[in-house]
Design a protein around this motif. Structure first.
Motif, PDB file in Angstrom:
ATOM      1  N   VAL A 191     -10.752 -59.609 -35.413  1.00 36.44           N
ATOM      2  CA  VAL A 191     -10.046 -60.240 -34.296  1.00 36.44           C
ATOM      3  C   VAL A 191     -10.637 -59.760 -32.972  1.00 36.44           C
ATOM      4  CG1 VAL A 191      -7.803 -60.564 -33.185  1.00 36.44           C
ATOM      5  CG2 VAL A 191      -7.957 -60.476 -35.685  1.00 36.44           C
ATOM      6  N   ASP A 192     -10.898 -58.461 -32.889  1.00 37.96           N
ATOM      7  CA  ASP A 192     -11.504 -57.907 -31.674  1.00 37.96           C
ATOM      8  C   ASP A 192     -12.902 -58.492 -31.459  1.00 37.96           C
ATOM      9  OD1 ASP A 192     -11.225 -55.787 -29.522  1.00 37.96           O
ATOM     10  OD2 ASP A 192     -13.108 -55.144 -30.445  1.00 37.96           O
ATOM     11  N   LEU A 193     -13.661 -58.629 -32.539  1.00 38.64           N
ATOM     12  CA  LEU A 193     -15.011 -59.198 -32.421  1.00 38.64           C
ATOM     13  C   LEU A 193     -14.935 -60.636 -31.919  1.00 38.64           C
ATOM     14  CD1 LEU A 193     -16.557 -57.802 -35.749  1.00 38.64           C
ATOM     15  CD2 LEU A 193     -16.937 -56.947 -33.428  1.00 38.64           C
ATOM     16  N   ILE A 226      -5.008 -53.857 -36.955  1.00 38.01           N
ATOM     17  CA  ILE A 226      -5.793 -55.053 -36.593  1.00 38.01           C
ATOM     18  C   ILE A 226      -6.227 -54.881 -35.148  1.00 38.01           C
ATOM     19  CG2 ILE A 226      -5.902 -57.556 -36.724  1.00 38.01           C
ATOM     20  CD1 ILE A 226      -3.217 -57.556 -38.146  1.00 38.01           C
ATOM     21  N   ASP A 227      -7.498 -54.605 -34.954  1.00 36.52           N
ATOM     22  CA  ASP A 227      -8.004 -54.296 -33.616  1.00 36.52           C
ATOM     23  C   ASP A 227      -7.888 -55.499 -32.678  1.00 36.52           C
ATOM     24  OD1 ASP A 227      -9.969 -53.458 -31.463  1.00 36.52           O
ATOM     25  OD2 ASP A 227     -10.202 -51.791 -32.865  1.00 36.52           O
ATOM     26  N   GLY A 228      -7.503 -55.243 -31.428  1.00 40.46           N
ATOM     27  CA  GLY A 228      -7.606 -56.241 -30.360  1.00 40.46           C
ATOM     28  C   GLY A 228      -6.799 -57.512 -30.537  1.00 40.46           C
ATOM     29  N   ILE A 237      -8.654 -48.928 -24.877  1.00 34.66           N
ATOM     30  CA  ILE A 237      -9.962 -48.908 -25.545  1.00 34.66           C
ATOM     31  C   ILE A 237      -9.708 -48.393 -26.964  1.00 34.66           C
ATOM     32  CG2 ILE A 237     -12.244 -47.797 -25.543  1.00 34.66           C
ATOM     33  CD1 ILE A 237     -12.015 -47.570 -22.500  1.00 34.66           C
ATOM     34  N   SER A 238     -10.507 -48.856 -27.921  1.00 34.21           N
ATOM     35  CA  SER A 238     -10.210 -48.566 -29.332  1.00 34.21           C
ATOM     36  C   SER A 238     -10.174 -47.079 -29.682  1.00 34.21           C
ATOM     37  CB  SER A 238     -11.214 -49.292 -30.230  1.00 34.21           C
ATOM     38  OG  SER A 238     -10.996 -50.674 -30.135  1.00 34.21           O
ATOM     39  N   GLY A 239     -11.197 -46.320 -29.271  1.00 23.23           N
ATOM     40  CA  GLY A 239     -11.260 -44.895 -29.646  1.00 23.23           C
ATOM     41  C   GLY A 239      -9.994 -44.145 -29.247  1.00 23.23           C
ATOM     42  N   ASP A 264      -4.377 -52.024 -31.580  1.00 25.78           N
ATOM     43  CA  ASP A 264      -4.635 -50.916 -30.660  1.00 25.78           C
ATOM     44  C   ASP A 264      -4.498 -51.330 -29.195  1.00 25.78           C
ATOM     45  OD1 ASP A 264      -6.852 -52.548 -31.008  1.00 25.78           O
ATOM     46  OD2 ASP A 264      -8.310 -50.929 -30.791  1.00 25.78           O
ATOM     47  N   HIS A 265      -4.782 -52.609 -28.919  1.00 27.18           N
ATOM     48  CA  HIS A 265      -4.725 -53.105 -27.537  1.00 27.18           C
ATOM     49  C   HIS A 265      -4.851 -54.613 -27.586  1.00 27.18           C
ATOM     50  CE1 HIS A 265      -8.988 -53.781 -28.054  1.00 27.18           C
ATOM     51  NE2 HIS A 265      -9.147 -52.517 -28.401  1.00 27.18           N
ATOM     52  N   GLY A 266      -4.621 -55.283 -26.441  1.00 26.57           N
ATOM     53  CA  GLY A 266      -4.845 -56.718 -26.348  1.00 26.57           C
ATOM     54  C   GLY A 266      -6.219 -56.991 -25.765  1.00 26.57           C
ATOM     55  N   SER A 275     -12.950 -59.107 -22.733  1.00 27.16           N
ATOM     56  CA  SER A 275     -12.998 -57.649 -22.788  1.00 27.16           C
ATOM     57  C   SER A 275     -11.601 -57.034 -22.715  1.00 27.16           C
ATOM     58  CB  SER A 275     -13.867 -57.102 -21.649  1.00 27.16           C
ATOM     59  OG  SER A 275     -13.192 -57.291 -20.420  1.00 27.16           O
ATOM     60  N   HIS A 276     -11.578 -55.735 -22.732  1.00 22.40           N
ATOM     61  CA  HIS A 276     -10.345 -54.965 -22.568  1.00 22.40           C
ATOM     62  C   HIS A 276     -10.757 -53.589 -22.094  1.00 22.40           C
ATOM     63  CE1 HIS A 276     -11.329 -52.884 -26.338  1.00 22.40           C
ATOM     64  NE2 HIS A 276     -11.720 -54.059 -26.756  1.00 22.40           N
ATOM     65  N   GLY A 277      -9.785 -52.790 -21.725  1.00 22.71           N
ATOM     66  CA  GLY A 277     -10.082 -51.447 -21.213  1.00 22.71           C
ATOM     67  C   GLY A 277      -9.362 -51.190 -19.902  1.00 22.71           C
ATOM     68  N   GLY A 299     -12.564 -61.892 -30.104  1.00 23.64           N
ATOM     69  CA  GLY A 299     -12.156 -61.824 -28.698  1.00 23.64           C
ATOM     70  C   GLY A 299     -13.337 -61.531 -27.792  1.00 23.64           C
ATOM     71  N   HIS A 300     -14.195 -60.588 -28.199  1.00 27.67           N
ATOM     72  CA  HIS A 300     -15.349 -60.232 -27.362  1.00 27.67           C
ATOM     73  C   HIS A 300     -16.354 -61.371 -27.286  1.00 27.67           C
ATOM     74  CE1 HIS A 300     -14.377 -56.128 -26.341  1.00 27.67           C
ATOM     75  NE2 HIS A 300     -14.104 -55.860 -27.601  1.00 27.67           N
ATOM     76  N   SER A 301     -16.485 -62.128 -28.361  1.00 26.97           N
ATOM     77  CA  SER A 301     -17.517 -63.177 -28.323  1.00 26.97           C
ATOM     78  C   SER A 301     -16.993 -64.492 -27.746  1.00 26.97           C
ATOM     79  CB  SER A 301     -18.130 -63.385 -29.714  1.00 26.97           C
ATOM     80  OG  SER A 301     -17.122 -63.707 -30.636  1.00 26.97           O
TER      81      SER A 301
HETATM   82 ZN   LIG Z   1     -12.851 -54.302 -28.455  1.00 22.12          ZN
END
Ligand SMILES: [Zn+2]
Length: 433
Positions: free
Chosen positions: A170-172, A31-33, A67-69, A222-224, A229-231, A174-176
């Motif tokens: 979930v990541d989407l 589950i991304d982000g 970052i996801s990659g 993969d990350h919070g 954003s994240h990174g 978070g970004h929006s």
């Molecule tokens: Zn992301």
């Protein structure tokens, strides 16, 4: 070969025969982000079901780039960025020929394994190579139902040995709208994915041969994230969670902890310390997903992936049959709580051999102290009466002889009634409550 490895080899020989007839299979759900604090706050009965019987921590930390990659490469290759080479979402610099996905290592020993990936994020399908999936299914971003349906269809195949299912809603969100446990849109995206996980788990449990199979279910993010954003290296971006469920892992909540970072930029700008190997050895991290999954899949060959020099893996296996949990010093307790979800009475069992003082406090997800009376307090047991409290998430903080533990409880009036004289014996816990 050192003594520990000899011991490991001896143990694996001794246990092969017991498991040889039961095919070991792996389901990884990504589950991304998804922030750890947000996952704890969301209403996620399906993920909770995996926690209640699983090995997990809400206090896992990213040791690499958030970052996801790079992160999914850590998770699937079992090595960090200096080896797999992926530092950004363009996947430029990838070194999968030298450091492939765990699936490729598995096939090098067991060529007949049948493995499938279902992913909503195109780079996982298009930019990764040498990953040995027999089928890579592309679902649109935020596909949700389509993703679950595709996973269900593949679970109907009796020959399926491993599957990775990836969600990005979930990541989407978070970004929006913000990676924030107080953001209802973000929380609702987590709850939506939890519903899809329920669909997938139902299909898993409905496999005609499920009782004769040994499935390991691994769930990870993969990350919070922070703001939208994240990174970078804030705690909100680096702190994650880690779940393993199945007969081959112990039922334990791990305390977890932050081993530090390999990323020099994070060391310099955010003063995150360099990775401390002693801490790393005791806490589950991203690279442990690949190694634990691989270990499970090739268990009948007698190979522990940590011992294969040419694979040069960074992660470690959390299968109980080899590593044992006695070695992992982060395991501070064996506290069982039942039932969970609960509607009124909840009992906690704990080890308290020294007969130390036991105190407790109950908090809501928002951190508000609530008064929950104890019906039974003994040396090893505490029964709490939640009657009259609103449905939702609660945290029970236990202080046993000066050491603090936290358990997460879901209160739901539809849940089974607890008992003030429970006969549940957690020392005989089989993972099937
Ligand atoms: Zn992301």
């Amino acid at each position: 070969m050192n003594f520990k490895k000899l011991l490991v080899a001896a143990l694996s020989c001794a246990t092969i025969s017991a498991y040889a007839s039961q095919p070991r299979k792996v389901l990884i759900i990504g589950i991304d982000g998804t922030r750890s604090d947000a996952l704890q706050q969301a209403n996620t009965p399906n993920i909770d079901g995996l926690l209640v019987n699983g090995l997990y921590t809400f206090n896992a930390w990213h040791c690499g780039v958030t970052i996801s990659g790079p992160s999914w490469s850590d998770i699937m290759c079992g090595v960090w960025e200096d080896k797999h080479g992926v530092l950004e979402n363009s996947y430029s610099g990838s070194n999968y020929n030298e450091y492939p996905y765990f699936t490729t290592h598995a096939k090098s020993l067991k060529p007949n394994l049948y493995m499938v990936q279902v992913a909503e994020w195109a780079p996982l399908n298009d930019d990764v190579y040498n990953d040995s999936w027999d089928k890579k299914i592309q679902v649109p971003d935020g596909g949700g139902v389509l993703t679950a349906d595709s996973a269900v269809a593949n679970l109907a195949n009796p020959n399926l040995d491993a599957m990775f299912v990836y969600f990005d809603a979930v990541d989407l969100a978070g970004h929006s709208t913000g990676f924030d446990p107080n953001n209802p849109t973000y929380i609702s995206a987590i709850e939506g994915v939890d519903g899809h996980i329920g669909t997938i788990l139902n299909a898993l449990y409905a496999r005609p041969n499920y009782a004769q199979e040994d499935w390991l279910v691994l769930v990870i993010t993969d990350h919070g994230g922070s703001g939208t954003s994240h990174g970078l290296a804030s705690a909100q971006e680096r702190k994650i969670w880690w779940i393993a469920n199945g007969p081959s892992v112990e039922h334990k909540e791990l305390v977890g902890g932050d081993p530090g970072t390999y990323t020099q930029l994070y060391q310099l700008i955010y003063q995150v310390p360099e990775v401390n190997p002693a801490v790393l050895d005791t806490v589950p991290v991203q690279t442990d997903i690949a190694v634990t999954a691989l270990h499970h899949l090739i268990y009948d060959t007698g190979t522990n992936p940590e011992d294969v020099a040419e694979w040069d893996l960074d992660g470690k296996s959390w299968l109980k049959t080899i590593t044992g949990l006695d070695d992992k010093s982060s395991v501070k307790s064996d506290i069982a709580m039942y039932p969970n979800p609960a509607s009124d009475l909840v009992t906690l069992w704990f080890d308290n051999k020294q007969n130390g003082k036991v105190n407790y406090a109950v908090y809501t997800a928002e951190g508000k102290l609530v008064n929950v009376p104890a019906l039974i307090t003994s040396q090893n047991k505490l029964t709490l009466n939640f009657e009259g409290n609103a449905d939702g998430i609660y945290f029970v903080k236990l202080n046993i002889a000066g050491t603090e533990y936290t358990k997460r409880l879901v209160l739901n009036q539809a849940a089974p009634k607890g008992s003030a004289t429970p006969d549940h014996d957690h020392t005989k816990c089989t993972g099937k409550h």
